[in-house]
Design a protein around this motif. Sequence first.
Motif: not given
Length: 532
Positions: A389-405
Amino acid sequence: MAVAQQVLHATPQILLKNRGRLVGKDAWRQNLNLASLAAFKIGSSLGPKGAYKLVTYHKGPEMVMKVTKDSIDVVDELGIEYPAIMTLAEAAKIQRQHTGDGISTLLVLVSALLTEADKLIEAGIHPNTILDGYLKATEKSIAIINEVAKNVGKDLDEHLLEVIDCGRELLSGRLRRDLSEAISRITEDGTIDISRIRIVTKPGAQTNDSELVRGVVIKKGKAHPSMSDRIDAPKIAFLNKLEIKRLELKSKDEGPFSVKLNITSHGQIQLFKSEENRLRTLLVEKVRMAGASVLICRSKMDDRLSDQLSRQGIFAIQMVDYQDFEAAAKATGGAIVSDADQLEKEDLGIATKLEVDKIKPDDIVILHCDRGSTLLLRGSSPELVQEQEKTVKRALLILKHSRSNPKVVPGGGAILVELASQLRRFALTFEGRDQFVISSFADALEKIPECLSTNCGLEPIDMMIQLRNHHSNGRQAIGVGENGCIDMFEANVIELASVNRANIHRAFELVSLLLRIDDCFYVKDIPKFHKQ
């Protein structure tokens, strides 16, 4: 002077006996030692070959053990015994909330910067001069990252998630694809609200059984066994409660108060039951007249109400958790209403399909809809599911940032070696003490690739010599691989440039805070208890 000394000796002690105080270099030394302790514990967990940590603590009378590579878990537990480390722990949590990655790098970098600052202070350089030089090095580092960063385009999500997983096999190939799809499903007009992605954990089965549910999972079963297990194109009402209002009288300026019924004959009992049944029928009729085929209720419903809803062909769920309740309303476009009296057709939510399923031993209801995304995480043990669950939450944040930058830099410590190489050349443009300070900043940056080399079983001195030679010849993407120096772009080991910029900037802020502490008050005997 003698009078002044007498007054000073007569001054009562301000601090209690169980309090202590560290002043000047002693306070600074304590912060340095504690930061070094945290970095020592974290540094050996860097990279895919990094070690796991066994964390134990008491949760009430129970001894809890946790095997993890999560640096925040480690510094959190260290903070119980050493409260000064809580400064690092809180900064690490903020970093995770904002960027999702780079926590271990941040903590090791802070320790390395403090160690270099200690050497400079011993050489006679004032802390303010050190901070001024560190600031110049930070600004230059961010500019260099912007120059090195580039777009890779193809398979960006896959490569980023592989680095996030870091060899732990918590993110299977199927789950990585599901994470990318979940982000795409909640993207509207260029904005991404990660809170719309629900995460449901359930120990049991295998990690590979984790999946994306294209809708909302409600962890409750149907309210009546005769209700259907599948409804196509349901119209959903969201009510906080569905119950008959209790008998009460309202007195002016005094509010309601309960009324007692005195039953004197058998006929009155029948009359009362008939009226009660009529009111229940009226409630169900209001739900039906609004056009609802599904009712989701926050509170418990009377069994007789559930039976009447079933007879009218209305599917119902009761005692729904507030988070599930709110998520379902958002995903289906429904409005949450207090009770059936206020329910209108416009308040109903719409889904494509409702299904009753089972994750043994619990029943669940799945609302399939276009705006909902739920990640169902499975694992063989509660600890494994928690790590996932912790890894998935980190992954979602990284994917979110990758969309904007989406710009990335090479991983494996390559960007840090490149920063150190260019900062040493940058330091030569200064005269005086700034030159030494910026060079020390460059030395601190190389602590991370040294840790990576050690964790891979390589000789760190030889690796640093090779890395410096490669970067001096313009090969910016060369970093630490499992078997030696490799090109990180060719190996698809990449990191977001925005995460590295945040790491450098936050490390400088933390060091600035700790370097300016010259007085420390503490409790000598700290009670050992776990905050949970």
